[in-house]
Design an enzyme around this catalytic site. Sequence first.
Site, PDB file in Angstrom:
ATOM      1  N   CYS A 149      20.595  20.183  -2.504  1.00 32.53           N
ATOM      2  CA  CYS A 149      20.655  19.849  -1.081  1.00 32.53           C
ATOM      3  C   CYS A 149      19.973  18.522  -0.763  1.00 32.53           C
ATOM      4  O   CYS A 149      20.023  18.060   0.373  1.00 32.53           O
ATOM      5  CB  CYS A 149      20.051  20.967  -0.229  1.00 32.53           C
ATOM      6  SG  CYS A 149      18.252  21.026  -0.288  1.00 32.53           S
TER       7      CYS A 149
ATOM      8  N   CYS B 222      15.604  18.009  -4.315  1.00 35.79           N
ATOM      9  CA  CYS B 222      16.474  19.104  -4.723  1.00 35.79           C
ATOM     10  C   CYS B 222      17.820  18.545  -5.180  1.00 35.79           C
ATOM     11  O   CYS B 222      18.447  17.758  -4.469  1.00 35.79           O
ATOM     12  CB  CYS B 222      16.665  20.073  -3.564  1.00 35.79           C
ATOM     13  SG  CYS B 222      17.888  21.358  -3.931  1.00 35.79           S
TER      14      CYS B 222
ATOM     15  N   GLY C  62      -8.379  39.939   5.909  1.00 36.81           N
ATOM     16  CA  GLY C  62      -8.767  39.607   4.537  1.00 36.81           C
ATOM     17  C   GLY C  62      -9.465  40.732   3.800  1.00 36.81           C
ATOM     18  O   GLY C  62      -9.687  40.641   2.594  1.00 36.81           O
TER      19      GLY C  62
ATOM     20  N   CYS D  86      15.586  23.719  -4.844  1.00 35.90           N
ATOM     21  CA  CYS D  86      14.774  24.484  -3.887  1.00 35.90           C
ATOM     22  C   CYS D  86      14.511  25.889  -4.425  1.00 35.90           C
ATOM     23  O   CYS D  86      15.432  26.547  -4.905  1.00 35.90           O
ATOM     24  CB  CYS D  86      15.500  24.631  -2.562  1.00 35.90           C
ATOM     25  SG  CYS D  86      15.629  23.119  -1.619  1.00 35.90           S
TER      26      CYS D  86
ATOM     27  N   CYS E  87      18.142  26.389   1.082  1.00 33.65           N
ATOM     28  CA  CYS E  87      18.880  25.335   0.386  1.00 33.65           C
ATOM     29  C   CYS E  87      20.364  25.425   0.759  1.00 33.65           C
ATOM     30  O   CYS E  87      20.998  24.430   1.115  1.00 33.65           O
ATOM     31  CB  CYS E  87      18.689  25.490  -1.116  1.00 33.65           C
ATOM     32  SG  CYS E  87      19.390  24.159  -2.098  1.00 33.65           S
TER      33      CYS E  87
HETATM   34 ZN    ZN Z   1      17.785  22.450  -1.954  1.00 27.34          ZN
END
Ligand code: ZN
Lengths: 290, 280
Positions: A248, A245, A35, A270, A276
Amino acid sequence: MREKKVQSGYNFAFLDEQSKKEIRRRMLKAVAIPGYQVPFASRELPIARGWGTGGLQLTMSLIGPEDILKVIDQGSDDVVNAVNIRKLLVLTTGVRTTEDTREATLIQTRHRIPEEPLEDWQILVFQVPYPEPLRRVEPSEVKTREMHAEADYSRLWVYLYEDIVRWGEITIGAQYPVMVNGRYVMDPSPIPRWDVPRLNMAETLYLFGAGREKRIYAVPPHTRVEPLQFTDYPFRVEDFRCKQCALCGSVDTYLDEIIDDTTGARRYICSDTAYCAKRRRLKEEAGENA
Amino acid sequence: MPNEEPLLKVRGLTRIFGSGCSKCTICTGPMAGTNICSQCRSIVACADVSFDLYAGEILGVVGESGSGKSTLVQCLYFDIPATAGEACFKPYKDGKVNMLACSAQEKRYIRHHLMGMVYQNPHLGLKLDFTAGGNIAEKLLTAGIYHVGQIRRRAAELLLRTEVPLERMDHLPRFFSGGMQQRVQIAKALANNPPLVFLDEVTTGLDVSVQARVLDLIKKLQRELGLTMIVISHDLGVIRLLTNRTLVMKTGRVVETGLTDQILEDPQHPYTQLLVSSML
Ligand SMILES: [Zn+2]
Ligand SMILES: Nc1ncnc2c1ncn2[C@@H]1O[C@H](COP(=O)(O)OP(=O)(O)OP(=O)(O)O)[C@@H](O)[C@H]1O
Ligand SMILES: [Mg+2]
């Protein structure tokens, strides 16, 4: 080691060996202090600064002839920025590329973590536009460095408190500040909140490179990464309940909202386009086999 | 105060602005009549200041402008580093270590958990672009309270105590009156119930009527909360009203110390005599 053919006139992976060595040293330091922003001397690249030159230099310093490379921009392999970076890397290394997250050994990304789980043999390199999480509350670099040194994050906390007072919630979407290993507050780059929990106790090494601001930082595997949150206002990821989505049918991925220019209708697809496509392919295959 | 360990024990506290030289402390002070070293031109803002402060006590620091009052408390609150000296603070490691020599992180801890400061200038004590509540929240957050509801309850309680209307909680102190800004500063300073509070000329610059109300508030808070405070003022009226004991400073040195009433009735040092007579 098998020598790969590389376009003549370039050193392997463009950068000279001395520069790569120096950047690797900086990366090691970044890994040693999770970090913490390590300064580095950013090199000139045949790509304009602000187009991922930070991440690119890390990738160039890490990549070997055996690597299988994936480059994405906001989840997509096909966007101009990703295509250009991939082209440059292939031209100067000759490595194999892939769109499949599960196959890539080295992934350079802008603003997303791929949906599929990453493992310990993979490295994810983030392109970072603004590495300083305290810039929101403190314009001076000298002061922010001091604040990090003393772990003085009260002003950022007050900013979050006032955000809640004003809006009823923390309004930061992308670039959500996180506490790394209980010590340094870090900007995870403009990934959506959706991706933030995946930084925590991960299997994979995450490296962050900011070219314009000349900073490298890292989240090594199995490191605690906690979003800054209040007990009564816990951190939440984007809410995609009741959405899926359109391509998909996924209900468990980060979705982009698409508004149809002509009809004005909203659709969701997506953001991770390769995943996807893979899901659609698998679905089709399953359909054929049924 | 017998047999009791002081809350704060300060010994030989010195702050020099400039490079400093071996002659600095000899060439300055009340006898020399200056705080500028004739050898190296450094400013000896305060030198060799020693005192004990007991819990529940209010110590006054009085002296003309430039005598080193603010420098003294700024060193104790870690706004500026001391050049030399020691300060042991009972709530921190039971007063066994010199807090002036500890790490930046420890100093931050002491400052935020164990001390409160109210400055003459509200710009120094408040972030004017944070809300009043946000300013108080800053102290609470630093002390590790990460619950918005709890923070707001505590902030409301403090604003009530310091007589700031609750509806101002989410407003910016930038637009508050001077008196109201001081009340918010006091609320912020008290946020974590610190064992020690510094007040540096809190009423200077306020209208006389507003001044009286802020002083009344401080007295009320002292009664209700049993605060231990170091109160700085060049105004002996303020010192008489608020404090039990007083340090009189001149050109960076303590020239007289004692019970406030005694000092006012029977000042020993010629400078104190001058101060007291000019008050009458
Ligand atoms: Zn998708
Ligand atoms: N940052 C600085 N650099 C140089 N000299 C300083 C600095 N701060 C204070 N001084 C000097 O140190 C001396 C003591 O200043 P200080 O502010 O402590 O006095 P004071 O008693 O609080 O005065 P006042 O009543 O005007 O607030 C003054 O001569 C002042 O000019
Ligand atoms: Mg002063």
